[in-house]
Scaffold this motif. Structure first.
Motif, mmCIF file in Angstrom:
data_model
loop_
_atom_site.group_PDB
_atom_site.id
_atom_site.type_symbol
_atom_site.label_atom_id
_atom_site.label_comp_id
_atom_site.label_asym_id
_atom_site.label_seq_id
_atom_site.Cartn_x
_atom_site.Cartn_y
_atom_site.Cartn_z
ATOM 1 N N PHE A 257 0.843 -1.194 0.000
ATOM 2 C CA PHE A 257 0.000 0.000 0.000
ATOM 3 C C PHE A 257 0.877 1.242 0.000
ATOM 4 O O PHE A 257 1.966 1.244 0.585
ATOM 5 C CB PHE A 257 -0.939 0.012 1.205
ATOM 6 C CG PHE A 257 -1.796 -1.224 1.287
ATOM 7 C CD1 PHE A 257 -2.972 -1.313 0.569
ATOM 8 C CD2 PHE A 257 -1.409 -2.303 2.083
ATOM 9 C CE1 PHE A 257 -3.754 -2.454 0.644
ATOM 10 C CE2 PHE A 257 -2.187 -3.446 2.169
ATOM 11 C CZ PHE A 257 -3.361 -3.523 1.442
ATOM 12 N N GLU B 203 -1.921 -1.027 5.460
ATOM 13 C CA GLU B 203 -2.602 0.078 4.785
ATOM 14 C C GLU B 203 -2.839 1.260 5.707
ATOM 15 O O GLU B 203 -2.756 2.424 5.281
ATOM 16 C CB GLU B 203 -3.928 -0.409 4.197
ATOM 17 C CG GLU B 203 -4.664 0.629 3.371
ATOM 18 C CD GLU B 203 -5.887 0.070 2.666
ATOM 19 O OE1 GLU B 203 -6.407 0.741 1.745
ATOM 20 O OE2 GLU B 203 -6.339 -1.037 3.049
ATOM 21 N N SER C 220 -2.475 5.353 4.599
ATOM 22 C CA SER C 220 -3.727 5.907 4.067
ATOM 23 C C SER C 220 -3.906 7.367 4.502
ATOM 24 O O SER C 220 -3.351 7.813 5.509
ATOM 25 C CB SER C 220 -4.927 5.077 4.527
ATOM 26 O OG SER C 220 -5.015 5.077 5.942
ATOM 27 N N THR D 21 -4.447 -0.055 -7.714
ATOM 28 C CA THR D 21 -5.865 0.261 -7.549
ATOM 29 C C THR D 21 -6.045 1.334 -6.489
ATOM 30 O O THR D 21 -5.457 1.249 -5.401
ATOM 31 C CB THR D 21 -6.656 -0.987 -7.123
ATOM 32 O OG1 THR D 21 -6.429 -2.043 -8.067
ATOM 33 C CG2 THR D 21 -8.144 -0.687 -7.043
ATOM 34 N N ARG E 242 -7.937 2.788 -3.551
ATOM 35 C CA ARG E 242 -8.775 2.144 -2.545
ATOM 36 C C ARG E 242 -9.473 3.216 -1.699
ATOM 37 O O ARG E 242 -8.873 4.227 -1.339
ATOM 38 C CB ARG E 242 -7.924 1.236 -1.644
ATOM 39 C CG ARG E 242 -7.417 0.008 -2.385
ATOM 40 C CD ARG E 242 -6.390 -0.777 -1.564
ATOM 41 N NE ARG E 242 -6.896 -1.193 -0.256
ATOM 42 C CZ ARG E 242 -7.619 -2.301 -0.041
ATOM 43 N NH1 ARG E 242 -7.936 -3.112 -1.061
ATOM 44 N NH2 ARG E 242 -8.011 -2.625 1.180
ATOM 45 N N ASN F 52 -10.578 1.227 2.713
ATOM 46 C CA ASN F 52 -9.901 -0.076 2.765
ATOM 47 C C ASN F 52 -10.513 -1.102 1.809
ATOM 48 O O ASN F 52 -10.463 -2.313 2.059
ATOM 49 C CB ASN F 52 -9.914 -0.646 4.187
ATOM 50 C CG ASN F 52 -9.128 0.226 5.163
ATOM 51 O OD1 ASN F 52 -8.183 0.916 4.762
ATOM 52 N ND2 ASN F 52 -9.521 0.215 6.424
ATOM 53 N N ALA F 53 -11.101 -0.600 0.712
ATOM 54 C CA ALA F 53 -11.678 -1.503 -0.286
ATOM 55 C C ALA F 53 -11.289 -1.026 -1.684
ATOM 56 O O ALA F 53 -11.141 0.176 -1.936
ATOM 57 C CB ALA F 53 -13.200 -1.544 -0.153
ATOM 58 N N ASN F 54 -11.117 -1.984 -2.617
ATOM 59 C CA ASN F 54 -10.766 -1.651 -3.986
ATOM 60 C C ASN F 54 -11.906 -0.900 -4.681
ATOM 61 O O ASN F 54 -13.090 -1.117 -4.388
ATOM 62 C CB ASN F 54 -10.448 -2.912 -4.783
ATOM 63 C CG ASN F 54 -9.126 -3.535 -4.387
ATOM 64 O OD1 ASN F 54 -8.262 -2.873 -3.806
ATOM 65 N ND2 ASN F 54 -8.964 -4.817 -4.684
ATOM 66 N N THR F 55 -11.520 0.007 -5.609
ATOM 67 C CA THR F 55 -12.492 0.684 -6.472
ATOM 68 C C THR F 55 -12.252 0.243 -7.911
ATOM 69 O O THR F 55 -11.354 -0.544 -8.203
ATOM 70 C CB THR F 55 -12.353 2.221 -6.374
ATOM 71 O OG1 THR F 55 -11.109 2.617 -6.978
ATOM 72 C CG2 THR F 55 -12.411 2.688 -4.930
ATOM 73 N N THR G 279 -8.369 1.372 -11.654
ATOM 74 C CA THR G 279 -7.256 0.442 -11.546
ATOM 75 C C THR G 279 -6.569 0.283 -12.892
ATOM 76 O O THR G 279 -7.179 0.525 -13.948
ATOM 77 C CB THR G 279 -7.763 -0.926 -11.051
ATOM 78 O OG1 THR G 279 -6.652 -1.827 -10.910
ATOM 79 C CG2 THR G 279 -8.771 -1.531 -12.020
ATOM 80 N N SER H 64 -6.177 5.166 -0.209
ATOM 81 C CA SER H 64 -4.788 4.750 -0.405
ATOM 82 C C SER H 64 -4.660 4.187 -1.806
ATOM 83 O O SER H 64 -5.665 4.023 -2.523
ATOM 84 C CB SER H 64 -4.383 3.702 0.631
ATOM 85 O OG SER H 64 -5.119 2.507 0.416
ATOM 86 N N GLY I 279 -3.368 0.822 -3.629
ATOM 87 C CA GLY I 279 -2.941 -0.547 -3.374
ATOM 88 C C GLY I 279 -2.186 -1.126 -4.552
ATOM 89 O O GLY I 279 -2.416 -0.751 -5.704
#
Length: 219
Positions: A114, A127, A131, A161, A163, A166-169, A172, A197, A199
């Motif tokens: 991260f 992360e 972040s 990607t 994020r 704490n989740a991918n969007t 990417t 952040s 990733g």
């Protein structure tokens, strides 16, 4: 006692004096005996009449040729204002305000890593250490671009990607083996007051690399 003798003028002098009297008398007569309104444009030399010779209010509107004057011949305050014109067509919508967000993460290894979403910072496998927190306003993130200092091996790849929470969007891009760059034209909406952040994940076992990246943030 001597007597003075008066001498008569010579004939030539008498003739000269007579001619002088006639000339002066004729000029005076001509100047004093001109009939009223007898001098016209034919009797005046071209350019003989100046603006200072014209009396105030001597030139009226009736004496000016129609359509011979322009707006520049009048004082700005002397002309009436015309009617208001029609409203013009609406212009094209402008582009939304945006900022280019630039960053760099150093020593990104194999596996899940991260990076801070902007600025220069060492990458980390935790992360929460890297972040950042967004302002309390919705942001649109788009146009992610990434370049590496070391290309992955021909059978390896790296995926980056953005994020949020704490989740991918969906924002990417993937750097294939043997290359060093990737880009994305997608966009995602980031809610106000969110953790974000960047990733990084790998396939295979690419060598560690520094990562330079940028993305667009718009309101």
């Amino acid at each position: 006692m001597a007597r003075r003798t008066l001498r008569l003028p010579s004939p030539a002098l008498a003739v000269a004096l007579l001619a002088l009297f006639v000339a002066l008398g004729g000029t005076g007569y001509a100047a004093l005996s001109l009939p009223k309104n007898s001098v016209g444009s034919k009797q005046l030399r071209k350019g003989a009449v100046k603006s200072s010779d014209i009396g105030a209010n001597a030139v009226t509107g009736a004496k000016v040729k129609r359509r011979s004057l322009s707006a520049g011949d009048f004082k700005s305050s002397s002309l009436p204002q015309g009617p208001r014109g029609l409203q013009g067509p609406k212009g094209a919508a402008g582009n939304p305000a945006f900022a280019a967000v630039l960053g760099r993460g150093n020593a990104v290894g194999t596996g899940a890593w991260f990076m801070a979403p902007s600025g220069l910072a060492a990458s980390n496998m935790n992360e929460n250490i890297v972040s950042s927190f967004t302002p309390n306003a919705t942001i649109t993130a788009s146009d992610l671009a990434v370049t590496l200092s070391v290309a992955p091996g021909l059978t390896d790849s790296r995926t980056f990607t953005l994020r949020v929470g704490n989740a991918n969007t969906a924002l990417t891009c993937t750097v294939p083996g043997g290359t060093v760059t990737c880009t994305s034209t997608g966009s995602v909406s980031i809610p106000g007051a969110s953790l974000i952040s960047l990733g990084a994940t790998t396939t295979g076992a690419p060598s560690p690399t520094d990562v330079r990246f940028g993305w667009r943030a718009s309101s």
